[in-house]
Each structure stands twice: as C-alpha cells, then as structure tokens.
Write a protein that holds these residues in place. Structure first.
Motif, PDB file in Angstrom:
ATOM      1  N   HIS A 191      25.859  56.791  74.195  1.00 24.92           N
ATOM      2  CA  HIS A 191      24.542  56.777  73.560  1.00 24.92           C
ATOM      3  C   HIS A 191      23.441  57.256  74.493  1.00 24.92           C
ATOM      4  CE1 HIS A 191      25.368  55.004  69.664  1.00 24.92           C
ATOM      5  NE2 HIS A 191      26.116  54.060  70.227  1.00 24.92           N
ATOM      6  N   VAL A 192      23.733  57.332  75.795  1.00 22.97           N
ATOM      7  CA  VAL A 192      22.721  57.802  76.745  1.00 22.97           C
ATOM      8  C   VAL A 192      22.689  59.321  76.655  1.00 22.97           C
ATOM      9  CG1 VAL A 192      21.928  57.792  79.146  1.00 22.97           C
ATOM     10  CG2 VAL A 192      23.162  55.809  78.228  1.00 22.97           C
ATOM     11  N   MET A 193      21.779  59.835  75.822  1.00 25.50           N
ATOM     12  CA  MET A 193      21.818  61.250  75.475  1.00 25.50           C
ATOM     13  C   MET A 193      21.502  62.167  76.645  1.00 25.50           C
ATOM     14  SD  MET A 193      23.032  61.855  72.613  1.00 25.50           S
ATOM     15  CE  MET A 193      22.598  63.594  72.666  1.00 25.50           C
ATOM     16  N   GLN A 194      20.664  61.739  77.569  1.00 25.56           N
ATOM     17  CA  GLN A 194      20.399  62.592  78.725  1.00 25.56           C
ATOM     18  C   GLN A 194      21.671  62.801  79.533  1.00 25.56           C
ATOM     19  OE1 GLN A 194      17.551  64.324  79.305  1.00 25.56           O
ATOM     20  NE2 GLN A 194      18.887  65.327  80.788  1.00 25.56           N
ATOM     21  N   ALA A 195      22.500  61.758  79.642  1.00 25.30           N
ATOM     22  CA  ALA A 195      23.771  61.894  80.343  1.00 25.30           C
ATOM     23  C   ALA A 195      24.710  62.827  79.584  1.00 25.30           C
ATOM     24  CB  ALA A 195      24.421  60.524  80.524  1.00 25.30           C
ATOM     25  N   VAL A 196      24.741  62.707  78.255  1.00 25.78           N
ATOM     26  CA  VAL A 196      25.571  63.607  77.443  1.00 25.78           C
ATOM     27  C   VAL A 196      25.146  65.051  77.669  1.00 25.78           C
ATOM     28  CG1 VAL A 196      26.152  64.302  75.080  1.00 25.78           C
ATOM     29  CG2 VAL A 196      26.076  61.874  75.692  1.00 25.78           C
ATOM     30  N   MET A 197      23.839  65.297  77.690  1.00 28.74           N
ATOM     31  CA  MET A 197      23.331  66.656  77.909  1.00 28.74           C
ATOM     32  C   MET A 197      23.751  67.192  79.271  1.00 28.74           C
ATOM     33  SD  MET A 197      21.570  67.625  75.204  1.00 28.74           S
ATOM     34  CE  MET A 197      20.411  68.885  75.762  1.00 28.74           C
ATOM     35  N   ASN A 198      23.797  66.317  80.273  1.00 31.36           N
ATOM     36  CA  ASN A 198      24.139  66.739  81.628  1.00 31.36           C
ATOM     37  C   ASN A 198      25.635  66.882  81.860  1.00 31.36           C
ATOM     38  OD1 ASN A 198      21.475  66.847  82.517  1.00 31.36           O
ATOM     39  ND2 ASN A 198      21.447  64.706  83.164  1.00 31.36           N
ATOM     40  N   LEU A 199      26.437  66.163  81.079  1.00 37.04           N
ATOM     41  CA  LEU A 199      27.865  66.098  81.354  1.00 37.04           C
ATOM     42  C   LEU A 199      28.740  66.928  80.409  1.00 37.04           C
ATOM     43  CD1 LEU A 199      28.230  62.255  82.046  1.00 37.04           C
ATOM     44  CD2 LEU A 199      28.662  64.086  83.701  1.00 37.04           C
ATOM     45  N   ALA A 200      28.464  66.843  79.123  1.00 38.04           N
ATOM     46  CA  ALA A 200      29.412  67.346  78.129  1.00 38.04           C
ATOM     47  C   ALA A 200      29.345  68.856  77.962  1.00 38.04           C
ATOM     48  CB  ALA A 200      29.179  66.662  76.789  1.00 38.04           C
ATOM     49  N   GLU A 201      30.510  69.455  77.817  1.00 40.01           N
ATOM     50  CA  GLU A 201      30.606  70.875  77.492  1.00 40.01           C
ATOM     51  C   GLU A 201      30.568  71.087  75.976  1.00 40.01           C
ATOM     52  OE1 GLU A 201      34.194  72.304  79.510  1.00 40.01           O
ATOM     53  OE2 GLU A 201      33.910  70.620  80.891  1.00 40.01           O
ATOM     54  N   HIS A 202      31.074  70.110  75.251  1.00 38.02           N
ATOM     55  CA  HIS A 202      31.145  70.193  73.799  1.00 38.02           C
ATOM     56  C   HIS A 202      30.900  68.790  73.253  1.00 38.02           C
ATOM     57  CE1 HIS A 202      32.422  72.498  70.187  1.00 38.02           C
ATOM     58  NE2 HIS A 202      32.777  71.313  69.723  1.00 38.02           N
ATOM     59  N   VAL A 203      30.212  68.706  72.126  1.00 33.74           N
ATOM     60  CA  VAL A 203      29.846  67.414  71.542  1.00 33.74           C
ATOM     61  C   VAL A 203      30.281  67.377  70.084  1.00 33.74           C
ATOM     62  CG1 VAL A 203      27.962  65.817  71.025  1.00 33.74           C
ATOM     63  CG2 VAL A 203      27.842  67.253  73.079  1.00 33.74           C
ATOM     64  N   TRP A 204      30.892  66.253  69.707  1.00 36.76           N
ATOM     65  CA  TRP A 204      31.240  65.981  68.314  1.00 36.76           C
ATOM     66  C   TRP A 204      30.309  64.883  67.822  1.00 36.76           C
ATOM     67  CZ3 TRP A 204      35.209  69.035  66.488  1.00 36.76           C
ATOM     68  CH2 TRP A 204      36.003  69.649  67.450  1.00 36.76           C
ATOM     69  N   VAL A 205      29.792  65.015  66.611  1.00 25.73           N
ATOM     70  CA  VAL A 205      28.844  64.038  66.083  1.00 25.73           C
ATOM     71  C   VAL A 205      29.433  63.368  64.855  1.00 25.73           C
ATOM     72  CG1 VAL A 205      26.479  63.613  65.337  1.00 25.73           C
ATOM     73  CG2 VAL A 205      26.971  65.544  66.867  1.00 25.73           C
ATOM     74  N   LEU A 206      29.519  62.041  64.903  1.00 24.85           N
ATOM     75  CA  LEU A 206      30.092  61.245  63.825  1.00 24.85           C
ATOM     76  C   LEU A 206      28.995  60.421  63.169  1.00 24.85           C
ATOM     77  CD1 LEU A 206      33.114  60.846  62.893  1.00 24.85           C
ATOM     78  CD2 LEU A 206      33.085  58.718  64.199  1.00 24.85           C
ATOM     79  N   ALA A 207      28.964  60.387  61.857  1.00 26.25           N
ATOM     80  CA  ALA A 207      28.018  59.556  61.120  1.00 26.25           C
ATOM     81  C   ALA A 207      28.698  59.059  59.858  1.00 26.25           C
ATOM     82  CB  ALA A 207      26.750  60.336  60.770  1.00 26.25           C
ATOM     83  N   GLN A 208      28.646  57.748  59.628  1.00 27.54           N
ATOM     84  CA  GLN A 208      29.269  57.126  58.462  1.00 27.54           C
ATOM     85  C   GLN A 208      30.741  57.541  58.322  1.00 27.54           C
ATOM     86  OE1 GLN A 208      26.531  58.228  55.282  1.00 27.54           O
ATOM     87  NE2 GLN A 208      25.370  56.342  55.593  1.00 27.54           N
ATOM     88  N   GLY A 209      31.422  57.577  59.469  1.00 29.07           N
ATOM     89  CA  GLY A 209      32.852  57.850  59.480  1.00 29.07           C
ATOM     90  C   GLY A 209      33.247  59.298  59.345  1.00 29.07           C
ATOM     91  N   GLN A 210      32.278  60.201  59.249  1.00 33.81           N
ATOM     92  CA  GLN A 210      32.584  61.617  59.047  1.00 33.81           C
ATOM     93  C   GLN A 210      31.960  62.464  60.149  1.00 33.81           C
ATOM     94  OE1 GLN A 210      30.906  61.774  54.962  1.00 33.81           O
ATOM     95  NE2 GLN A 210      32.948  62.425  54.308  1.00 33.81           N
ATOM     96  N   LEU A 211      32.665  63.526  60.548  1.00 38.63           N
ATOM     97  CA  LEU A 211      32.075  64.481  61.477  1.00 38.63           C
ATOM     98  C   LEU A 211      31.029  65.300  60.736  1.00 38.63           C
ATOM     99  CD1 LEU A 211      35.119  65.817  63.536  1.00 38.63           C
ATOM    100  CD2 LEU A 211      33.222  64.427  64.377  1.00 38.63           C
ATOM    101  N   ILE A 212      29.815  65.337  61.287  1.00 34.86           N
ATOM    102  CA  ILE A 212      28.748  66.086  60.630  1.00 34.86           C
ATOM    103  C   ILE A 212      28.327  67.317  61.428  1.00 34.86           C
ATOM    104  CG2 ILE A 212      27.862  64.064  59.415  1.00 34.86           C
ATOM    105  CD1 ILE A 212      25.565  63.995  61.505  1.00 34.86           C
ATOM    106  N   ALA A 213      28.740  67.409  62.692  1.00 34.20           N
ATOM    107  CA  ALA A 213      28.356  68.564  63.502  1.00 34.20           C
ATOM    108  C   ALA A 213      29.213  68.607  64.757  1.00 34.20           C
ATOM    109  CB  ALA A 213      26.869  68.506  63.878  1.00 34.20           C
TER     110      ALA A 213
END
Length: 262
Positions: free
Chosen positions: A209-231
């Motif tokens: 949930h620490v989005m600044q860390a995600v921005m600094n670390l991740a090469e690719h991001v999957w986004v889940l909402a209400q049990g479904q991938l949305i992006a």
C-alpha cells in the motif's frame, strides 16, 4: 515465454456469497520485481493464498516453474521454490533471531549447524546481523518485518511473495527497507554486502500500500479491485489509469505520484 516463472489462469474463489477473487489471470517473469496493489478487501491476500496453496481455488489453475501446482500443499510449494510472508508477523518470540531464521533454512538443510550458519548469511542480507543473538520478541516492528523477510529468504525461494512487508513502518524505516527489497532481485550496490553483492537474487511479487515504494521498486504493477484485475502496466501507466484512480488512488495521490516520478 521461456522466462515465465508463475502463471495463474482464471483463478476464482468465493466464501459463501462473497466472490473474493474472480477470474484472475497474470504472469510473473523470472528475475523481476512486480507489485499487486488495490484497496483493502480487494482480494490481494486471498490471491496470494491461492497461489501458494494455503487456499484451494474454486476455478482456474496455478502454474509455477512449468508445473501445475493448483491446490498443492504450501510446504511442497515452498520446497519447490515459492515462499510467502504474512501481514501479521509472528516470530518465535522466546527464540533468538538466529534460531528463527534457521527455521526457514531447515527446509533444505537438515544439519543444525549448517542451518544456523545459513541464518547468519541471511541476516547479513536484511540488516539483522547485529541482532542475531537477541530474542525475537525484543525486536521493534521494523526488526520483526526484517525477520519475517529473513525466514522466507532462508528457504531459498525462486519466487518470494511479500505481503505488505512495509506496513506499520514509519517513513524512515520504509526508506531503509526499500533498498533491502530491491537487493533481493537486483543485488546490493554495497560492496560490503554478504557474498560480495547481497547474496543470490530471487523473483519478487509484492502486495503493498506504500505507493511511493511501489513506484520506486516495481517494474510492473497489477491492480486488483473487488476481486478482479482492473489494470496492469508500469507504475507510471497505472497512476494515469482512470479506473485505478477511481477505485484506489484518488486524483490527489495519482497526481502527486506522477509529479514525483517526473
């Protein structure tokens, strides 16, 4: 793809009338650091449990290192190279940090002396070497997070599923932990690190949930909402996705992250 380490296809799981995970498919390439994000209750931890064998799916399958492991027991998946951490850290409080890490090392190393030696090497990688002989119960929250990571690393994972390893840390502790997580995949920039470069590298999929860390670390991001991938996409891409902004980030956070990344 030849470098594909994990593939999940149409994974679904319901609890009574609640569809916690709905027809989720994604892939993780070997040697990458990717992230799974989304609001609380989105189904992220349930998805980790389905991947690692702590839960069995109602539908879909999990393929790891070319083998179908759908519903296979967690200890067998760990032995094959898939290990996960947990949001709530529960060390063996009366045992030392060294002994706690050795529990993970025993997955592949039956010899006690060798397991304790492996624990020392892993402790160096995560910054726990000064605390090896301290009871695990005496560690701070940040120290316990590092210990949870160390126990998982001691199992020699090919794929490490990190469940909110930064949760509960203050900004300084987050900043200190980010290079530790990065080094798991890319090695350490510090020549003083264990094994001359931080030890063997692994593939990481992290819930965070620490989005600044995600921005600094991740090469690719999957986004889940209400049990479904949305992006899905690069961190820069998902901060501009209208669905992600609506479901999770909000316009203010999205704009701030884009500005910081620019």
């Amino acid at each position: 793809m030849s470098d594909e380490l994990l593939r999940i296809e149409g994974l679904s799981r319901a609890f009574g009338g609640l569809r916690a995970v709905q027809d989720v498919s994604l892939t993780v390439r070997a040697g990458t650091l990717t992230a799974l994000i989304g609001p609380n209750g989105a189904g992220k931890t349930t998805l980790f449990a389905l991947m690692s064998g702590f839960l069995k799916p109602d539908a879909g399958r999990v393929v790891f290192a070319g083998a179908d492991i759908t519903g296979r027991a967690p200890h067998l998946n760990a032995r094959a190279g898939m290990t996960r951490t947990f949001q709530i850290v529960q060390p063996f409080a009366a045992q030392t940090v060294r002994e706690n890490i050795a529990v993970g090392a025993h997955l592949h190393e039956p010899n006690r002396h060798a397991a304790l030696a492996a624990a020392e090497r892993v402790a160096e990688r995560v910054g726990l070497a000064p605390h090896l002989d301290k009871p695990a119960g005496d560690l701070t929250v940040a120290g316990r997070k590092r210990l949870e990571l160390a126990r998982a690393l001691a199992t020699r994972p090919k794929l490490l599923l990190l469940d909110e390893v930064l949760a509960g840390l203050n900004p300084q502790e987050v900043a200190e932990m980010v290079p530790v997580v990065r080094s798991l995949v890319h090695g350490s920039d510090d020549p003083r690190a264990a094994d001359g470069g931080g030890g063997p590298t692994t593939t990481v999929l992290m819930i965070e949930h620490v989005m600044q860390a995600v921005m600094n670390l991740a090469e690719h991001v999957w986004v889940l909402a209400q049990g479904q991938l949305i992006a899905q996409g690069t961190p820069a891409h998902i901060t501009s996705d209208a669905r992600v902004i609506e479901a999770y980030l909000g316009h203010g956070t999205a704009a701030r992250l884009r500005a910081q990344a620019a």
